[in-house]
Enzyme design. Structure first.
Site, PDB file in Angstrom:
ATOM      1  N   ARG A 112     -14.928  12.543   6.060  1.00 57.42           N
ATOM      2  CA  ARG A 112     -15.768  11.680   5.224  1.00 57.42           C
ATOM      3  C   ARG A 112     -16.186  10.497   6.090  1.00 57.42           C
ATOM      4  O   ARG A 112     -15.352   9.762   6.600  1.00 57.42           O
ATOM      5  CB  ARG A 112     -14.982  11.205   3.989  1.00 57.42           C
ATOM      6  N   THR A 118     -24.365   8.610   1.129  1.00 49.96           N
ATOM      7  CA  THR A 118     -25.679   9.235   0.990  1.00 49.96           C
ATOM      8  C   THR A 118     -25.845   9.755  -0.436  1.00 49.96           C
ATOM      9  O   THR A 118     -24.850  10.021  -1.133  1.00 49.96           O
ATOM     10  CB  THR A 118     -25.851  10.403   1.977  1.00 49.96           C
ATOM     11  N   GLU A 120     -26.214  12.140  -3.599  1.00 50.50           N
ATOM     12  CA  GLU A 120     -25.475  13.373  -3.848  1.00 50.50           C
ATOM     13  C   GLU A 120     -26.388  14.605  -3.892  1.00 50.50           C
ATOM     14  O   GLU A 120     -27.524  14.550  -4.343  1.00 50.50           O
ATOM     15  CB  GLU A 120     -24.718  13.269  -5.177  1.00 50.50           C
ATOM     16  N   ARG A 162      -9.077  13.951   3.436  1.00 54.59           N
ATOM     17  CA  ARG A 162     -10.160  14.035   4.421  1.00 54.59           C
ATOM     18  C   ARG A 162      -9.997  12.954   5.485  1.00 54.59           C
ATOM     19  O   ARG A 162      -9.544  11.848   5.179  1.00 54.59           O
ATOM     20  CB  ARG A 162     -11.522  13.881   3.739  1.00 54.59           C
TER      21      ARG A 162
END
Length: 298
Positions: A112, A118, A120, A162
């Site tokens: 990530r 940004t 979706e 992540r």
């Protein structure tokens, strides 16, 4: 100097001659003493400075060599790429504009991107948002199957496991590139200070001042994300994209009006490519009325 020496020699010879022919024994002793001094004085000792000079020369050579070594070492340090200190990885899949899958040290990881958000495209609870597909396409074009460097800055993982990182591609910070292109907003500043925060703020300001992409829609970018109203518009555009059956890929190569036989065909392509909100192929001209390629037959 030579004339003075000659005069001294003549004077000394005359004195010696007088002393030798004098009949006093003390005169003869004095003559012997003078001759000894003359012989000793005529010896030419090796100048003391010669050896000293050789030492200086050797010392100078050593210092020169040391300087050359130091300069070479300095040049090596200057030639080092600081990015080499970050682990290398290969981007194997772009999930969306700010989330990627990488392979690093033989292991697959989700990344990530730090400090960017940004619009979706694949959120389970949100429709496709304007410029979301464009951000994803930009990420695919820049990163897919490319080697990157992974830079951490603060906590290494988020609550989903992540990796949280900046990705560097060809010496450029991809997170910052998204901000420069107006395809992401600066977000998720949870654990300051961040290494590149100031540079990111400037990049976002440049994009906003130029009305690039997400900044071209009034009220679209908010402190908490992106406007739901604009998302509804994009959702309709996504439906039109799915209905499009023309010969060209809306997210593919750049197209112009000459590629279409009718205005209706160009209009369908335009709407499938994002419509007025995006118009990546610049088919709407300068009037921005939402009707494209008006010179073509219907």
């Amino acid at each position: 100097m030579e004339e003075l020496l000659l005069l001294l020699l003549v004077t000394a010879f005359a004195l010696l001659r007088w002393l030798l022919f004098a009949h006093s024994p003390y005169n003869r002793i004095f003559v012997v003493f003078l001759i000894s001094l003359f012989v000793v004085g005529c010896e030419t000792p090796e100048p003391a400075s010669t050896n000293h000079g050789e030492k200086q020369e050797k010392t100078s050579t050593v210092k020169t060599n040391e300087t050359e070594v130091n300069e070479e070492s300095s040049n090596n340090k200057q030639g080092e790429d600081p990015l080499d200190n970050f682990p290398a990885a290969t981007v194997t899949r772009v999930i969306d504009g700010d989330t990627m899958e990488i392979e690093m040290n033989g292991k697959t990881e989700d990344v990530r991107l730090l400090l960017v958000d940004t619009p979706e495209t694949k959120h389970p609870d949100l429709p496709v948002q304007p410029y979301g597909r464009k951000a994803s396409q930009f990420a695919e074009d820049m990163l897919n199957d490319k080697q990157v460097r992974v830079e951490y800055d603060g906590p290494k993982r988020d609550k989903y496991g992540r990796l949280l990182a900046y990705l560097w591609i060809d010496g450029e910070n991809f997170n910052q590139m998204l901000l420069e292109q107006g395809l992401a907003r600066l977000a998720y500043v949870y654990d300051p200070p961040y290494t590149h925060y100031e540079a990111f703020v400037k990049a976002q300001n440049r994009a906003a001042n130029a009305n690039k992409n997400i900044w071209s829609m009034d009220g679209y970018v908010t402190d908490s994300g992106f406007s739901e109203k604009a998302s509804t518009t994009e959702s309709r555009s996504e439906e039109k994209k799915n209905d499009y059956s023309g010969p060209y890929e809306p997210e593919g190569n750049d197209r112009d009006c000459g590629d279409f036989e009718t205005q209706q065909e160009a209009q369908s392509f335009f709407e499938a490519a994002g419509g007025p909100a995006e118009d990546p192929h610049r088919l709407d001209g300068n009037d921005h009325d939402g009707v494209v390629c008006e010179s073509l037959p219907n």
